[in-house]
Design an enzyme around this catalytic site. Sequence first.
Site, mmCIF file in Angstrom:
data_model
loop_
_atom_site.group_PDB
_atom_site.id
_atom_site.type_symbol
_atom_site.label_atom_id
_atom_site.label_comp_id
_atom_site.label_asym_id
_atom_site.label_seq_id
_atom_site.Cartn_x
_atom_site.Cartn_y
_atom_site.Cartn_z
ATOM 1 C CG HIS A 60 -2.025 0.994 1.155
ATOM 2 N ND1 HIS A 60 -3.306 0.722 1.574
ATOM 3 C CD2 HIS A 60 -2.057 2.270 0.686
ATOM 4 C CE1 HIS A 60 -4.069 1.781 1.385
ATOM 5 N NE2 HIS A 60 -3.338 2.732 0.851
ATOM 6 C CG LEU A 105 5.055 4.758 -5.662
ATOM 7 C CD1 LEU A 105 5.910 3.855 -6.533
ATOM 8 C CD2 LEU A 105 5.818 5.158 -4.409
ATOM 9 N NE ARG A 106 1.040 11.387 -2.790
ATOM 10 C CZ ARG A 106 -0.049 11.101 -2.101
ATOM 11 N NH1 ARG A 106 -1.118 10.615 -2.704
ATOM 12 N NH2 ARG A 106 -0.083 11.294 -0.806
ATOM 13 C CG ASN A 159 -4.697 8.149 -4.518
ATOM 14 O OD1 ASN A 159 -3.695 7.481 -4.759
ATOM 15 N ND2 ASN A 159 -4.881 8.776 -3.377
ATOM 16 C CG HIS A 219 -9.804 4.266 2.248
ATOM 17 N ND1 HIS A 219 -8.986 5.298 1.880
ATOM 18 C CD2 HIS A 219 -10.404 4.668 3.394
ATOM 19 C CE1 HIS A 219 -9.091 6.284 2.769
ATOM 20 N NE2 HIS A 219 -9.949 5.924 3.692
ATOM 21 C CG ASP A 222 -1.889 4.817 3.657
ATOM 22 O OD1 ASP A 222 -1.851 5.048 2.435
ATOM 23 O OD2 ASP A 222 -2.784 5.281 4.399
ATOM 24 C CG HIS A 239 0.988 15.030 1.340
ATOM 25 N ND1 HIS A 239 0.151 15.051 0.248
ATOM 26 C CD2 HIS A 239 0.432 14.168 2.215
ATOM 27 C CE1 HIS A 239 -0.869 14.236 0.461
ATOM 28 N NE2 HIS A 239 -0.727 13.673 1.642
#
Lengths: 427, 313
Positions: free
Chosen positions: A58, A61-62, A92, A179, A305, A309
């Site tokens: 989980h 990696l954006r 996401n 989730h 997770d 950021h």
Amino acid sequence: MAGPDLIVRNVSWQDDMVDVWLGGGRILRFAPLGEKAEECALIDGRGALLLPGLIDAHVHLREPGFEYKEDIASGLTAAAGGGFRAVLAMANTKPVNDSAAVTRFMLEQAADTHPFGPRLYPVGALSKNLAGQELAPLAELAEAGCKALSNDGVPVANADLFRRALEYASDLGLPVIDHCEDPHLAAGASMNEGRLSGLMGLKGQPVAAESLHVARDILLAQYLNLPVHLAHISCRQSVELIAWAKARDVRVTAETCPHYLLWTEEMVKGFNTLAKVNPPLRRMDDVEALRQAVREGIIDILVTDHAPHADHEKETPMDEAPGGISGLDTALSLSWTLVQRGILSAEDLCRLWAHRPAEIFALPSGNLTPGDPASFILFDTDATWTVTPQAMRSKGKNTPCLGQDLPGRVRLNVVDGHVVFQDAIVS
Amino acid sequence: MLWPHKDLLCISQLTNEEVLHVFRTARRFAEINARPIKKVPTLKGRTVILFFVEPSTRTKTSFDIAGKRLSADTYSLSASASSLRKGENLKDSALTLQAMHPDALVLRHPQSGAAEFLAQRLSCSVINAGDGWHAHPTQALLDGFTLCEIWGEDMTGKKILIVGDIAHSRVARSDVLLFTMLGARVRLCAPKTLLPSGVNTWPVDVVSDLTSACEGMDAVICLRLQLERQQAGLLPDLREYARHFGLNAARLRKANPGVRVMHPGPMNRGVEIDAALADAEQSLILEQVSAGVATRMALLFLYLTRKDQPAEA
């Protein structure tokens, strides 16, 4: 049998000091210290502990879309240094990974930047654009290389859609990761709901926001006799529901994260946005329930997770700050603190971070018996390090343990016989 | 007393003695406010920025008047006029303001913790004029000052009821801390949907029926009901709220003789407080406004002449 092409000397394995002989990407044998071999590459393990390469089921990696937070190259570099042989990357992104095009792009980025590993396994979106309205093209995602399906980040409110997703995904043989969060109970929350949120004047998320969906998923899985995997479990109520389900042979598996095993809501005191994470850090009673659950296997695996950021996004008041903790760099050291405190054993860590995730997500096994893929790490349990932005390889420096000293350092990470990370100390 | 604090963020920072020092200082400034010429040169040359990221007229005006009566230069910046509307984040806005070298920044912000966030980053004094649901220390101090002027400094044995939307009220949180510190007993009255989580651990008692809650009270503070609470599903409608949680003369008869009625404003007449009651002789609502100017003069004075304030060049 061909000779070894790499020998890692002087490693600690099953209470013994041995050399590991590798050849053709596999483990050939565990040899007595210093046994002579034909000419081959040598690495001195300096007595570090041999562990199977970890799997993080989980991570975020954006890439594509949020490369300023993290990209596949930096995320896999952090994974390599953190001791991981594989990561499952959530959908996401922007665009969302709800098409073969995005899945293939992610796999290409991984192959270009880390051709020998750690492996990237994309997780496909369960619903189109994660909107929770219609199923994403799940078969297309499976064919393109997704290893699991999830709406992570945007919980599926519609129980009927979730039921259909479980059914459709089971034909494809792909695990569904949920989730668990009721979007209404959790709306706008910055932390756990309780005494502290009341005092701080912050909107809190009750534990029932999670456990309500845990119960829903368990009941659906039981009714349909289909598997479901529950993401980042954070509270006692959920643990008790999962125990109830497992006692009835419901096909449920579950994960939690080091931060839920170590920290409580007290971490957000002083409006500390680095401790804002979703689900939120709970109370000590929840921490204790989770510790027992991972020991007993009620919760099957550990994950990070990993939610990197940018600094400026976390440098805001609480409500505005995005939730998430950057985890790949610190996961094994944080887990090791639990071993040091007698809460988990080293064997528990191997089960929680390597063996069970490989089973649940049908990944190559890493049991480290001769003939198995040579995927292992050397972990120097005597070392300590200070968590600083410079010491973290992830672009995301957002962890509440910034500035803390943590035990244990990964010295070597070998994936399928290839060295993907090597500390200067072992040469 | 040389003031030991750089910032005013929350009542919990202050000792009982410091609170009483604020009151005594405010009393001196209240006398100035009663003079024909209301301006003194105390803070001449000091710069105070009023940074209001959430709409507010009375608190901003109160601080503005307080600063000007002490001869400080005050500058107002509101959300609609500020760069925050253009996407600038709070940190950058704050650093920009800091570069203009104010001596104090008075902040009103919709997010809990915003004042602490700025205080950690700015070298000037940060005065919290309300952050989210968290704290409104200057309101609590002016409420306390108002009651002290009637009851004296020792509030031991006095009973104060706060009625209304406690959950979303920074005033209630700060009032509870302050009145408890001063020795008063605080009672809360609200429907459960408007009570903060964990209220059972607060040093208060909670009574859900307003008529019985009024029994034995020496003061009742009504809180403004934000109309969006109904849209959020926390209460069915305003009529029902007013019937059960609106303070009126009949309910107030259960209270002690000489009971006082307060409201931090702005009022919804006919919702949380009966329209006539707001103007009745028990009402201290306008006294609160006057006390607000004196209290904020005291606070600006104390924070701008504090211990670690750089000496005059």
